[in-house]
Scaffold this motif. Sequence first.
Motif, PDB file in Angstrom:
ATOM      1  N   PHE A  64       0.875  -1.167   0.000  1.00 49.24           N
ATOM      2  CA  PHE A  64       0.000   0.000   0.000  1.00 49.24           C
ATOM      3  C   PHE A  64       0.912   1.217   0.000  1.00 49.24           C
ATOM      4  O   PHE A  64       1.706   1.404   0.924  1.00 49.24           O
ATOM      5  N   GLY A  65       0.821   2.035  -1.047  1.00 49.96           N
ATOM      6  CA  GLY A  65       1.783   3.107  -1.236  1.00 49.96           C
ATOM      7  C   GLY A  65       1.317   4.465  -0.785  1.00 49.96           C
ATOM      8  O   GLY A  65       0.117   4.771  -0.761  1.00 49.96           O
ATOM      9  N   ASN A  66       2.297   5.303  -0.406  1.00 48.82           N
ATOM     10  CA  ASN A  66       2.038   6.686   0.022  1.00 48.82           C
ATOM     11  C   ASN A  66       1.027   6.751   1.158  1.00 48.82           C
ATOM     12  O   ASN A  66       0.119   7.587   1.166  1.00 48.82           O
ATOM     13  N   VAL A  67       1.213   5.870   2.135  1.00 46.05           N
ATOM     14  CA  VAL A  67       0.267   5.800   3.252  1.00 46.05           C
ATOM     15  C   VAL A  67       0.521   6.933   4.238  1.00 46.05           C
ATOM     16  O   VAL A  67       1.659   7.173   4.657  1.00 46.05           O
ATOM     17  N   ASP A  68      -0.526   7.617   4.583  1.00 41.87           N
ATOM     18  CA  ASP A  68      -0.485   8.663   5.615  1.00 41.87           C
ATOM     19  C   ASP A  68      -1.228   8.144   6.843  1.00 41.87           C
ATOM     20  O   ASP A  68      -2.078   7.246   6.732  1.00 41.87           O
ATOM     21  N   GLU A  69      -0.915   8.708   7.991  1.00 40.16           N
ATOM     22  CA  GLU A  69      -1.597   8.238   9.203  1.00 40.16           C
ATOM     23  C   GLU A  69      -3.109   8.393   9.107  1.00 40.16           C
ATOM     24  O   GLU A  69      -3.873   7.601   9.678  1.00 40.16           O
ATOM     25  N   SER A  70      -3.553   9.372   8.335  1.00 41.27           N
ATOM     26  CA  SER A  70      -4.999   9.588   8.174  1.00 41.27           C
ATOM     27  C   SER A  70      -5.655   8.484   7.346  1.00 41.27           C
ATOM     28  O   SER A  70      -6.887   8.369   7.340  1.00 41.27           O
ATOM     29  N   ASP A  71      -4.837   7.670   6.664  1.00 38.26           N
ATOM     30  CA  ASP A  71      -5.377   6.586   5.842  1.00 38.26           C
ATOM     31  C   ASP A  71      -5.567   5.288   6.623  1.00 38.26           C
ATOM     32  O   ASP A  71      -6.219   4.354   6.125  1.00 38.26           O
ATOM     33  N   VAL A  72      -4.988   5.200   7.803  1.00 37.46           N
ATOM     34  CA  VAL A  72      -4.893   3.914   8.499  1.00 37.46           C
ATOM     35  C   VAL A  72      -6.258   3.325   8.834  1.00 37.46           C
ATOM     36  O   VAL A  72      -6.516   2.130   8.606  1.00 37.46           O
ATOM     37  N   ALA A  73      -7.151   4.128   9.386  1.00 39.31           N
ATOM     38  CA  ALA A  73      -8.475   3.607   9.760  1.00 39.31           C
ATOM     39  C   ALA A  73      -9.199   3.038   8.543  1.00 39.31           C
ATOM     40  O   ALA A  73      -9.784   1.938   8.603  1.00 39.31           O
ATOM     41  N   ALA A  74      -9.128   3.751   7.421  1.00 35.90           N
ATOM     42  CA  ALA A  74      -9.789   3.283   6.204  1.00 35.90           C
ATOM     43  C   ALA A  74      -9.139   2.005   5.673  1.00 35.90           C
ATOM     44  O   ALA A  74      -9.829   1.145   5.102  1.00 35.90           O
ATOM     45  N   LEU A  75      -7.845   1.864   5.856  1.00 35.81           N
ATOM     46  CA  LEU A  75      -7.164   0.636   5.442  1.00 35.81           C
ATOM     47  C   LEU A  75      -7.690  -0.562   6.237  1.00 35.81           C
ATOM     48  O   LEU A  75      -7.955  -1.629   5.672  1.00 35.81           O
ATOM     49  N   PHE A  76      -7.842  -0.377   7.541  1.00 38.93           N
ATOM     50  CA  PHE A  76      -8.408  -1.460   8.359  1.00 38.93           C
ATOM     51  C   PHE A  76      -9.852  -1.734   7.957  1.00 38.93           C
ATOM     52  O   PHE A  76     -10.289  -2.898   7.896  1.00 38.93           O
ATOM     53  N   ASP A  77     -10.612  -0.672   7.689  1.00 36.65           N
ATOM     54  CA  ASP A  77     -11.999  -0.866   7.257  1.00 36.65           C
ATOM     55  C   ASP A  77     -12.067  -1.693   5.977  1.00 36.65           C
ATOM     56  O   ASP A  77     -12.994  -2.500   5.783  1.00 36.65           O
ATOM     57  N   ALA A  78     -11.091  -1.504   5.097  1.00 38.53           N
ATOM     58  CA  ALA A  78     -11.053  -2.222   3.819  1.00 38.53           C
ATOM     59  C   ALA A  78     -10.459  -3.620   3.952  1.00 38.53           C
ATOM     60  O   ALA A  78     -10.386  -4.361   2.970  1.00 38.53           O
ATOM     61  N   GLY A  79     -10.026  -3.976   5.179  1.00 41.91           N
ATOM     62  CA  GLY A  79      -9.501  -5.310   5.422  1.00 41.91           C
ATOM     63  C   GLY A  79      -8.072  -5.521   4.943  1.00 41.91           C
ATOM     64  O   GLY A  79      -7.688  -6.640   4.609  1.00 41.91           O
ATOM     65  N   PHE A  80      -7.278  -4.431   4.951  1.00 48.57           N
ATOM     66  CA  PHE A  80      -5.912  -4.578   4.432  1.00 48.57           C
ATOM     67  C   PHE A  80      -5.099  -5.564   5.252  1.00 48.57           C
ATOM     68  O   PHE A  80      -4.204  -6.234   4.734  1.00 48.57           O
ATOM     69  N   HIS A  81      -5.427  -5.688   6.547  1.00 47.71           N
ATOM     70  CA  HIS A  81      -4.694  -6.603   7.427  1.00 47.71           C
ATOM     71  C   HIS A  81      -4.984  -8.068   7.082  1.00 47.71           C
ATOM     72  O   HIS A  81      -4.244  -8.961   7.501  1.00 47.71           O
ATOM     73  N   ASP A  82      -6.022  -8.312   6.329  1.00 42.66           N
ATOM     74  CA  ASP A  82      -6.325  -9.666   5.856  1.00 42.66           C
ATOM     75  C   ASP A  82      -5.834  -9.895   4.424  1.00 42.66           C
ATOM     76  O   ASP A  82      -6.195 -10.895   3.789  1.00 42.66           O
ATOM     77  N   GLY A  83      -5.046  -8.927   3.932  1.00 34.70           N
ATOM     78  CA  GLY A  83      -4.529  -9.066   2.578  1.00 34.70           C
ATOM     79  C   GLY A  83      -5.480  -8.581   1.508  1.00 34.70           C
ATOM     80  O   GLY A  83      -5.270  -8.844   0.321  1.00 34.70           O
TER      81      GLY A  83
END
Length: 519
Positions: A64-83
């Motif tokens: 996941f590129g150019n990640v800002d701290e403000s993006d983190v919650a949305a990344l978890f919402d999108a299930g990035f931790h599950d790939g």
Amino acid sequence: MSVRIYVPADSAALALGADDVAATIQCEAARRGIAIDLVRNGTRGLLYLEPLVEVETPGGRIGFGNVDESDVAALFDAGFHDGQSTHRLALGLVEQIPYLARQTRLTFARCGVTDPLSLRDYEAHGGYRGLRQAVTMSGADIIAAVTASGLRGRGGAAFPTGIKWNTVLRAPGHQKYIVCNADEGDSGTFADRIIMESDPFVLIEGMTIAGLAVGATRGFIYVRSEYPHAIAALNHAIQTATRAGLLGPNVAGRGRAFELEVRKGAGAYICGEETALLESIEGKRGVVRAKPPLPALAGLFGQPTVINNVLSLASVPVILDQGAQYYQDFGMGRSRGTLPVQLAGNIKNGGLIELAFGATLREILYDYGGGSASGRPIKAVQVGGPLGAYLPPSQWDTPLDYEAFAALWAVLGHGGIVVHDDSADMAHLARYAMEFCAVESCGKCTPCRIGSTRGVEVIDKIRAGAERPQQVILLRSLCDTMLNGSLCAMGGMTPYPVLSALNHFPQDFGQVAGDEMAA
């Protein structure tokens, strides 16, 4: 079961907020009750995508590129931790990103893949196999392998590494030294820093092998003071290697000694010149020494000394591990192995690219760099640092090869490439080269000390339109004096950017005072 997430601790990523991203990922995971294993890796060199966050999955690491701290919650919402890779920042499998997938990674194979401070991680990815091979060999056999590989210095003159080592091996001396020139001061270069921050053990291993090869028992890494993260990583790795018996009085249990320490530079560009560097390590002012004697015969504290840069020494472990022929099989002509190219300046996709010698500038600028960041046509490319020549589009199909570049009166140097679009004023850039030399000269020789100052004055007159034809003749004569009369490459190479700008972009030297480009 915890999810392994990688957030780089490389300086470029840190400058773009990687620490805040890492902290936010930990907090968000804890808030959601998700178990994670956060690894602070190095950089893969895709600096245009930093901070590049990666998630380990059974199928590989998803980026996941150019990640800002403000993006983190949305990344978890999108299930990035599950790939899951549905988020707008998703890049898919990192290894398949074209910028990375088309590279030939030998020296930088572990960068961004491992935890740079973990010896276990380093060894799990092939680390220290080269040293374990080297401790079973004589010094002469180690040098024979390095010589047969075709490895040449990756910092300046491209001198064959094996020949330099053999000179030190045969030189009489009660104490011999290995010195790593990590004073990476050239504009647009960061490959040394990436190695030191992202894979410090490979440099330590390479220096240890060099010590065994020539009979040196002490080594110094001379690092510029502007690299605090690299210095910290190296010191940590040296302590770890020493505790593991891979440095110290009994390297790898074979009864041979090699100790290593970091010396911090004080910010002088001239200390990147090998003899000025030696003066600095000895506690003196960084002033160039006259040659002879060569450092290989009378170097640090007057003793035989190997001086190589980071990239040269970091290339040694793979040669001892895989064999000289393996390394020799990459490249072209007398340029063997790979060259880490650093793309900087006005370029869309800046970063580090490791390729076998033979690729062209045009391929690098467009297939990897994606053209200029401004979207305007690229006008000139400076290769080899602030004292490298400016190459026009007509020369961009030249292969990256030491001899091919020498034929153009240019240098590959450290592999740094700085890009300028068509808004650049080449006369202004030529003036900068002379001004840079005037500021950074050690002052020991007249052609460099005085020539650079006069060079600034002459270029100012040319740009102002004052007796331009006569001043151009004077500038060329001055460059000839600096090229042939300077004590070291500081003054001797300053004419490269000046004359290349004058030869290839003469229209830029016809600007008159008051023109916006002459401001």
